[in-house]
Design an enzyme around this catalytic site. Structure first.
Site, mmCIF file in Angstrom:
data_model
loop_
_atom_site.group_PDB
_atom_site.id
_atom_site.type_symbol
_atom_site.label_atom_id
_atom_site.label_comp_id
_atom_site.label_asym_id
_atom_site.label_seq_id
_atom_site.Cartn_x
_atom_site.Cartn_y
_atom_site.Cartn_z
ATOM 1 N N ALA B 88 0.691 -1.113 0.055
ATOM 2 C CA ALA B 88 0.086 0.009 -0.037
ATOM 3 C C ALA B 88 0.849 1.419 -0.123
ATOM 4 O O ALA B 88 0.500 2.255 0.485
ATOM 5 C CB ALA B 88 -1.041 -0.068 0.901
ATOM 6 N N ARG B 90 3.072 2.178 1.899
ATOM 7 C CA ARG B 90 2.893 3.062 3.091
ATOM 8 C C ARG B 90 4.243 2.926 3.842
ATOM 9 O O ARG B 90 4.364 3.500 4.785
ATOM 10 C CB ARG B 90 2.104 1.956 3.971
ATOM 11 N N THR B 92 7.417 4.030 3.193
ATOM 12 C CA THR B 92 8.289 5.265 3.521
ATOM 13 C C THR B 92 7.465 6.305 4.737
ATOM 14 O O THR B 92 7.827 6.723 5.576
ATOM 15 C CB THR B 92 8.430 5.797 2.382
ATOM 16 N N ALA B 283 8.031 13.211 3.188
ATOM 17 C CA ALA B 283 8.078 12.533 2.087
ATOM 18 C C ALA B 283 6.653 11.572 1.962
ATOM 19 O O ALA B 283 5.876 11.678 2.715
ATOM 20 C CB ALA B 283 9.355 11.302 2.091
ATOM 21 N N GLY B 285 5.118 8.728 -1.175
ATOM 22 C CA GLY B 285 5.576 7.202 -1.574
ATOM 23 C C GLY B 285 5.336 7.240 -3.309
ATOM 24 O O GLY B 285 4.637 8.001 -3.766
ATOM 25 N N GLU B 288 3.512 2.160 -5.813
ATOM 26 C CA GLU B 288 2.075 1.872 -6.547
ATOM 27 C C GLU B 288 2.020 2.741 -7.520
ATOM 28 O O GLU B 288 1.696 2.676 -8.733
ATOM 29 C CB GLU B 288 1.149 1.616 -5.898
#
Ligand SMILES: Cc1cc2nc3c(=O)[nH]c(=O)nc-3n(C[C@H](O)[C@H](O)[C@H](O)COP(=O)(O)OP(=O)(O)OC[C@H]3O[C@@H](n4cnc5c(N)ncnc54)[C@H](O)[C@@H]3O)c2cc1C
Ligand code: FES
Ligand code: FES
Lengths: 625, 337, 304
Positions: B88, B90, B92, B283, B285, B288
């Site tokens: 997902a 998630r 980072t 940051a 991500g 995806e």
């Protein structure tokens, strides 16, 4: 067991072994010699994770009967550099970030080594061709090819070896392209994935899988299998001590079929035996009588009245329906000058991580049931397994082994339960390693989708209304379907501020291979449709594709399709960057490819023409120099 | 018509990060260790995205040491704090921030001791790349010395961190809600060449612009973008898992066709940094989101080249030729009218 | 998964034939193993238990090739990579390098044999069209008592359908003999779903020779694969072109003919469209290569 005497040389050492004559070179390297740097990604010659040198020629060791190795000189990834050291090629892979999950990397390093040994001056195209037999699912090949070219230039003395060292760091490690800390282990083939791990006394598991898409299990007799040599246990759903059921959102899937099978490839029973071949042979000794049931193979059929029901809790076969409503859809369309309507569909897609599923389970000295596997969600798996095997949560332990690619496909707990049960029954470590075919047939895929999309726009290109209706085939079990539908709905109409919306995403049960989590989680299916339609609208309205997107884009303060107020929104920034970076020639998308002036420029490669390296010898040399 | 024709297309995209509907959370422990090194423990390991390197960078930055001095504990439900799942986009955001918080706490313990030892304000202390100094003074020491002094004073510099995302689930009737904390945006341009004899499409160039909030490891981000684009290309042009009455007909990689090195375009990435104001690191991500615009950009480019709109993926050579044939028929029809 | 009770690696043809004659039911010959091993997997044959595998790769008589009377006799152990790397083969069999470069990948080409490809007789095989364009004959050996006897037949007749050949029990393929055609231009057109490790949907092999002026087709050979149960030589199309002045119009007209020959069970429409374009492209491409090879032959003569 018949045996064959094999004498050959591996990485400079003489090896004499008595082996089973049916083995492949790959089996001997991995199982008899415990050299696990050479991987098995497919077992069928299609991926190159098993590449080794035989008498200086690179071959795929899964396609080579071990007997052929008699008298040969084998070189594997472990033998390229002295222990603890790396070759220039390996260091170049380290430098460019060429390894991600790392599972393809030993094979890639071998292919790169072969390419540069054969032609130290190999050009870009030649390198790509020579690496064309090796699949990587993570990197997009770009950094791998970059690494080979870097290594070539360093070896040839055109570049300084300093090019292989870390980038200098300025005032912060944030923003610095620090070399991956896991890369040395990956480029050297040292990293142990679950399928590379061995434990003393370890048993091997094989799984009997359903040959039918939908059938009742009338009876099952495992006695013959239990009596076969080497077999230590045979497990079925009857052996589950707790509440059987797992899934990311609904726990609708038993760890092995319980009374009914719902898709081809579903686990029905499992055998643990002293070796893999005995375990596989024992599967034939399990007698299952099925009564076939009418199946559902199309998402639309699942919704038809009177359709067969797959799960009692969902008599309408609907796993999840997510509705979004915003504004007034009729008014929105009424305000439109142009209304477009189109159907879009996307296919089921396999994750194709190069590492097939694998794992080891054991019960430790404190009676903790432990599962080591490349699971993408050990937190949730521990919860579910504790309930399934009826143990307190602290007596269940999950360890996440290095994942050889996941992309969402390793979020489902589809085999860890069987491993745990077998370990509990035998009190020995039990390992499973899926074949590629087993991985493909039994694990979740990207949801296929069919979407009906309507979009209304003003002459000026503002979207006034959008209606989005997507139906997805979730296959036999729920897995991540609910979340995928939610994310699909949330993202459906794209990064545009649209006042009037009607969105429905629905996923149903069928007897097809289940669909589950896959990188982008519904986001790509819907945005493929929306982004295609935006271009169709741009053509009709005579607008440049960037321009029409700017006219509709979300900005800070915009309300999303779920009416969430955005604090930040950077679409304008990325549109600008892509437009400028690609030297985009403005114009409406009216099939102007043949006449546009921005093609064939920087940032494009030559179309692939195979074999130019053979066609024009001197010319290729010149190009390289 | 020439045998081959080029075309270009663009697609934009967005993607939600940090789930709020079922509250996302991640925890981490950190310890500044002997020799100015660090142990960081959280429940993740690599799935290939480069998270370990990124976490080492974040820890190094927060603790004032070097990334290679950070040892990361394995992902183990019995030995490490919960970091929930590896997916997902998630890692980072969720784990990176929880590690940043854990490291800050450990660092503050150390700084408090050294500040007292040096008799300066703790706020003046700054550590980077293994050296600790007090701003505006000439006081300076290595982090190895600092850890030894700290421990000599009876304090082990440890910290823990927990990070979560805020929002609400979707309303069951109208779907309203704030399901993700952050949205990232992207745009890709594709240039293709279509072979009108075979129907093959070669993607020759992709220009990818993505907002990543803050680029912690630019090369790692490029790697994610390149990998995502090639997966997107596979889905756009060749990959197709097929079943007949529930039985797969694409059993292995001989039938399930994946892109090889010969199919990939040249990829040019543009990393746009629109910092996330809601998290310590800023940051976002990329894992995806970079896959999302690829297929539509390619379809729009195919249309630009040959005027065939592919609405059903994948755009196989067969569909391309079929489309060309239908287009020719339509044009002839129009001409006849 | 493939299992066997015994794995034999005979060194001579007589030894191989004797083993093969004596091998229990269900035993198999094996060369590069690149067809057999992937076949013994789930989704295809599944787990297979074979009594004896007789590996021919070390049989001395099957290795290498000989040139004789304008023909080349390729030993059954010649592997695909040889067509790319051996200069004599590349020059004499002008369509083979182009075919080979499309075949599997660099690694499999080191193992896979041409003979294995012909015996496997897949309708999508890449080996058959160029071989029948080169008038290939297959040479088959068996034991008659203790003597090795051989028979020879055209490859076009040897392959009788998908996976079906004229090979009889006890027989081993020892060689494939093809025309040596230096000075010809070759071409191989192939389309699949990607560009490496790919099975042909349609393929077309061509070899073409022009008169010294380069304006007249002196000889044309064409064959198609992937479009029916077995490969097809396009004799009618060849006849339309042979001896005629080269023109785009003629090539265009000639390439329309073979379209009706497409007899696949699936994707017929697609294959028809491609065939037409491929015949034309193969002829044009081979012509271009013919010009190149005429030039280089000239250069060689001049240098000599
Ligand atoms: C990844 C991959 C890619 C491939 N790509 C292609 C491709 O692009 N094009 C293509 O056409 N094929 C392709 N193939 C198929 C295969 O590689 C070829 O058919 C190859 O030429 C077979 O040769 P072999 O020596 O490996 O045969 P083997 O597997 O050893 O044998 C094949 C068959 O021939 C028999 N046989 C072998 N030698 C003899 C002999 N001397 N006498 C009698 N019988 C014999 C065997 O018993 C067996 O039935 C591919 C295969 C793989 C795994
Ligand atoms: S090519 Fe050998 S395992 Fe895939
Ligand atoms: S790094 Fe290549 S498959 Fe993962």
């Amino acid at each position: 067991m018949p045996e064959l005497e094999l004498n050959f040389e591996v990485n400079g050492r003489t090896v004499a072994k008595r082996i089973n004559p049916g083995l492949r070179l790959l089996d001997v390297l991995r199982d008899d010699l415990n050299m696990t740097g050479t991987k098995e990604g497919c077992g069928a010659g299609e991926c190159g994770t098993c590449s080794v040198f035989v008498d200086g020629k690179l071959v795929k060791s899964c396609l080579m009967p071990a007997a052929k190795a008699e008298g040969t000189r084998i070189e594997t990834v472990e033998g390229l550099a002295r222990p603890g050291d790396l070759t220039v090629i390996q260091r170049a892979f380290y430098k460019t970030g060429a390894s991600q999950c790392g599972y393809c990397i030993p094979g890639m390093v071998m292919a790169a080594t072969s390419a540069l040994r054969d032609n130290p001056d190999a050009g870009h195209e030649e390198i790509k061709e020579r690496m064309g037999g090796n699949i990587c699912r993570c990197t997009g090949y770009t950094k791998i090819i970059e690494a080979v070219e870097l290594a070539r230039d360093v070896i040839a003395g055109r570049m300084s070896p300093a090019a292989l060292e870390a980038d200098a760091v300025g005032e912060s490690y944030i923003g610095n392209s620090v070399r991956r800390i896991d890369a040395p282990a990956k480029v050297a083939g040292r990293l142990k994935y679950a399928g590379d791990m061995i434990m003393p006394d370890m048993l091997h598991m094989a799984v009997l899988r359903s040959p039918h898409p939908h059938a009742e299990i009338v009876s099952m007799d495992t006695s013959a299998a239990r009596a076969m040599p080497g077999v230590e246990c045979v497990i079925t759903s009857e052996d589950v001590p707790g509440v059987d059921g797992f899934g990311v959102f609904v726990h609708d899937q038993p760890i092995m079929a319980r009374g009914k099978v719902r898709y081809v490839g579903e686990a029905v029973a499992a055998v643990a035996a002293t070796d893999e071949r005995s375990a596989r042979r024992a599967l034939a000794g399990i007698k299952v009588t099925y009564r076939e049931l009418p199946g559902l193979f199309d998402a639309a059929d699942a919704l038809a009245p009177g359709a067969p029901v797959l799960h009692d809790y969902a008599p309408d076969n609907i796993v999840k329906h997510i509705p979004l409503r915003k504004g007034n859809i009729e008014a929105g369309f009424a305000a439109a000058d142009l209304i477009l309507e189109e159907n879009f569909s996307t296919q089921q897609v396999e994750h194709a991580y190069l590492e097939p599923e694998a794992g080891i389970a054991y019960v430790d000295h404190d009676d903790v049931v432990t599962v080591i596997s490349p699971s993408q969600n050990i937190t949730h798996h521990r919860h579910m397994l504790a309930a399934i095997i009826d143990r307190p949560i602290q007596k269940v332990r999950f360890i996440m082994s290095p994942v050889g690619g996941g992309f969402g496909g390793k979020e489902d707990m589809i085999y860890q339960g069987m491993l745990a049960l077998a370990a509990m029954q035998t009190h020995k470590p039990v390992r499973i390693v899926f074949t590629r075919e087993e991985s493909i047939v039994s694990t979740a895929k990207r949801h296929p989708s069919r979407s009906k999309v309507r979009m209304g726009l003003t002459r000026a290109g503002r979207i006034t209304a959008m209606e989005f209706d997507m139906l997805s085939d979730g296959g036999a079990y729920g897995m991540s379907s609910e979340g995928v539908m939610r994310k699909a709905a949330i993202l459906s109409c794209g990064p545009y501020e649209i006042d009037n919306l009607k969105v429905d995403t629905t996923v149903v049960y069928t007897n097809n291979t289940p669909s589950g989590a896959f990188r982008s989680f519904g986001g790509m299916q819907v945005q493929f449709a929306t982004e295609s339609m935006v271009d169709m609208a741009a053509e009709k309205l005579g607008l440049d594709p960037f321009e029409i997107r700017r006219r509709n884009m979300m900005k800070p303060g915009s309300l999303t399709h779920t009416q969430q107020k955005l604090g930040t929104a950077s679409l304008g920034m990325v549109l600008d960057a892509a437009e400028k970076g690609s030297r985009w020639e403005a114009g409406a998308p009216t099939v102007r490819g043949a006449t546009r002036g921005d093609t064939h420029g920087a940032g494009t490669r030559e179309p692939c023409k195979l074999g130019e390296r053979f066609a024009a010898g001197p010319e290729t040399k010149e190009r390289v120099a | 018509m020439e045998r081959t024709v080029r075309g270009r297309g663009v697609a934009a995209s967005w993607y939600g990060i940090a789930r709020t509907a079922t509250i996302d959370r991640a925890g981490a422990w950190a310890e500044l260790d002997d020799g100015g090194t660090a142990k960081v423990v959280t429940g993740v390991t690599e799935i290939g995205e480069g998270i370990l390197t990124l976490l080492a960078q974040v820890a190094a930055e927060e603790l004032g040491i070097r990334p290679e001095q950070v040892t990361l504990g394995d992902n183990d439900t019995a030995r490490s704090p919960e970091a929930a799942h590896a997916g997902a986009t998630r890692q980072t955001y969720m784990v990176g921030n929880s590690i940043a918080l854990a490291c800050r706490e450990a660092r503050e313990k150390l700084f408090a001791e050294i500040a007292e030892y040096w008799d300066v304000e703790a706020t003046l202390l700054h550590a980077f790349d293994g050296i600790l100094h007090a701003e505006g003074t000439n006081k300076s020491m290595t982090m190895a010395e600092a850890v030894a002094i700290c421990k000599g004073r009876g304090v082990v510099p440890v910290g823990s961190g927990s990070f979560t995302a805020h929002g609400t689930g979707l309303d069951p009737v109208d779907g309203s809600g704030a399901p993700w904390q952050v949205y990232v945006f992207g745009t890709q341009v594709a240039e293709v060449e279509v072979d009108t004899v075979t129907g093959e499409v070669q993607v020759l160039g992709i220009w990818a612009a993505h907002d990543v909030g803050r680029a912690i490891n630019p090369r790692g981000i490029e790697g994610q973008i390149e990998g995502a684009i090639v997966q997107g290309l596979g889905q756009a042009l060749m990959e197709d898992y097929q079943t007949v009455e529930g039985h797969t007909t694409t059993h292995g990689f001989a039938k399930y066709i994946l892109p090889t090195a010969l199919d990939v375009p040249e990829i040019t990435s543009f990393l746009v940094e629109d910092r996330d104001p809601l998290s310590p690191l800023g940051a976002k991500g990329i894992g995806e989101p970079a896959l999302v615009p690829t297929a539509p950009a390619i379809m729009n480019a195919i249309y630009d080249a040959i005027g065939v709109r592919i609405t059903s993926l994948p755009a196989t050579p067969e569909k391309i030729l079929q489309g060309l044939k239908e287009k020719r028929r339509r044009n002839e029809g129009i001409a006849a009218e | 998964m493939l299992s066997c009770r015994s794995y034999q690696m005979p060194k001579s043809l007589a030894e191989a034939l004797a083993l093969w004659r004596g091998a229990p039911e269900g035993s198999r010959l094996i060369a590069g193993a690149t067809d057999i091993l992937p076949w013994a997997r789930e989704g295809r044959a599944g787990d297979v238990e074979i009594d004896t595998l007789i590996d021919l790769s070390r049989v001395a008589e099957l290795s290498g090739y000989q040139q004789k009377d304008g023909r080349i006799r390729l030993g059954a152990n010649v592997v695909w990579q040889d067509f790319l790397t051996d200069p004599v083969l590349a020059r004499s069999l002008p369509c083979m390098p182009f075919c080979s470069v499309w075949f599997a990948d660099d690694q499999i080409r080191q193992q896979a044999t041409l003979a294995g490809n012909l015996v496997n007789a897949s309708p999508a095989a890449d080996g058959t069209p160029p071989v029948i364009a080169l008038n290939g004959d297959i040479e088959i050996a068996r034991l008659d008592g203790d003597t090795v006897v051989t028979r020879t037949m055209p490859v076009a007749d040897f392959i009788s359908g998908p996976g079906r050949t004229d090979l009889k029990p006890g027989e081993i393929v020892v060689a494939v003999t093809v025309d040596a055609l230096p000075g010809y231009g070759g071409s191989y057109q192939k389309v699949g779903q990607r560009r490496s490790l790919v099975i042909s949907s349609v393929c077309c092999a061509a070899v073409v020779k022009t008169d010294p002026s380069g304006k007249v087709f002196e000889d044309v050979r064409l064959a198609l694969g992937g479009v029916g149960p077995k490969p097809m030589r396009l004799t009618e199309t060849e006849a339309m072109l042979r001896g005629k002045a080269i023109s785009a119009d003629l090539i265009e007209r000639a390439s329309a003919g073979p379209v009706d020959l497409v007899a696949s069970r699936t994707r017929v429409d697609y294959r028809r469209t491609v065939v037409r374009g491929f015949v034309r492209a193969a002829v044009e491409d081979a012509l271009a290569h013919a010009a190149q090879s005429a030039q280089s032959e000239e250069k060689e003569t001049a240098n000599a």
